[in-house]
Scaffold this motif. Sequence first.
Motif: not given
Length: 85
Positions: A31-40
């Motif tokens: 499975t692909p890694l989760p999108d962490i753009a919001a955490l950055q």
Amino acid sequence: MIQTSQVFQMKSYLLAGAMPLLAGACTASPTPLPDIAALQAPATQAVPGRTTAYRDPIGDFTARPVVEPAPWRSLNDSQSTGEGN
């Protein structure tokens, strides 16, 4: 001279080593890694932060003088409830 049993043994080792590689190639893709753009994203200024100021690490220090130990039996008797006798 290499004997037939040694050749069979080497082929079995090669097959035993190749089987996990072949089985791993047949598995499903991970499975692909989760999108962490919001955490950055930077922290919002609407939320008040805690002020940081210097605190002296030994500011609350209380000096206690060295005393001789008291007789333990009298200390124990003064703290006991009297039910253990």
